[in-house]
Write an enzyme that holds these catalytic residues in place. Sequence first.
Site, mmCIF file in Angstrom:
data_model
loop_
_atom_site.group_PDB
_atom_site.id
_atom_site.type_symbol
_atom_site.label_atom_id
_atom_site.label_comp_id
_atom_site.label_asym_id
_atom_site.label_seq_id
_atom_site.Cartn_x
_atom_site.Cartn_y
_atom_site.Cartn_z
ATOM 1 N N SER A 152 -0.198 3.327 -4.870
ATOM 2 C CA SER A 152 -1.048 2.595 -3.926
ATOM 3 C C SER A 152 -0.700 1.117 -3.941
ATOM 4 O O SER A 152 -0.305 0.570 -4.972
ATOM 5 C CB SER A 152 -2.526 2.799 -4.296
ATOM 6 O OG SER A 152 -3.379 2.172 -3.372
ATOM 7 N N ASP A 153 -0.849 0.491 -2.775
ATOM 8 C CA ASP A 153 -0.645 -0.948 -2.694
ATOM 9 C C ASP A 153 -1.622 -1.523 -1.672
ATOM 10 O O ASP A 153 -1.733 -1.019 -0.549
ATOM 11 C CB ASP A 153 0.783 -1.282 -2.270
ATOM 12 C CG ASP A 153 1.084 -2.762 -2.413
ATOM 13 O OD1 ASP A 153 1.449 -3.188 -3.526
ATOM 14 O OD2 ASP A 153 0.930 -3.502 -1.426
ATOM 15 N N THR A 154 -2.342 -2.567 -2.056
ATOM 16 C CA THR A 154 -3.341 -3.185 -1.196
ATOM 17 C C THR A 154 -2.921 -4.598 -0.832
ATOM 18 O O THR A 154 -2.492 -5.369 -1.695
ATOM 19 C CB THR A 154 -4.717 -3.218 -1.895
ATOM 20 O OG1 THR A 154 -5.120 -1.879 -2.204
ATOM 21 C CG2 THR A 154 -5.775 -3.853 -0.991
ATOM 22 N N GLY A 196 -1.902 1.018 1.449
ATOM 23 C CA GLY A 196 -0.986 2.128 1.626
ATOM 24 C C GLY A 196 -1.104 3.046 0.421
ATOM 25 O O GLY A 196 -1.186 2.583 -0.716
#
Length: 211
Positions: A81-83, A118
């Site tokens: 995950s990437d924010t 994502g």
Amino acid sequence: MRVVLASGSPRRRDLLASEGVSFEVCVADVDESLDDDLAQRPHDAARELAGRKARAVCRLLIGQGEPAGACPKERILVIGSDTMVVLGSRIYGKPEDDDEAVEMILSLAGKTHEVVTGVAVCQVRPDGPEGVRIEEDSFLEASYVTFRNLTREEALEYVACGESADKAGAYAIQGEGAHLVERFEGDYDNIVGLPVGRLMDRYPCLRNPEA
């Protein structure tokens, strides 16, 4: 089935644990730099970075990285995950120091920004032509946060509390950063760092790993 979270974020760990998921954490070194083209497409960039994280952990688990591991004998589901915090054409990452954190917060004050996460899920199956098969899927969640009008003194006071250091956009909505926020739209958990409800709906196997 083993479930592996490819993130060291305590917020993501808490969100996943809140759903009753049994998982382990494995973090790999990943190049998080973006070329000029990708930096102009935050949605694609978030999915790409999430995928890099998940794929890197997969390589560790199947013995293609360091430390080397044995070929898995069971199905593994790896969650990356990437924010990102996005305002206009600018992607706000984690601040390098307190001065940058204050600048970030003041530039967001009185405005509505987008929080994009994502999520990439790699399923490692021990039944491929070379002993292992990897299937990758990804999705994106977007929420919107509006900050109050803030003074420099308020920004300095918030940064002094210590929450900004490892947060995209230099704030944590689940902590003292809530006082910066006038309103938000969309998935709250996404703003925290992982749209866990959508993840669980997309992968029902997380609720029943024996299935």
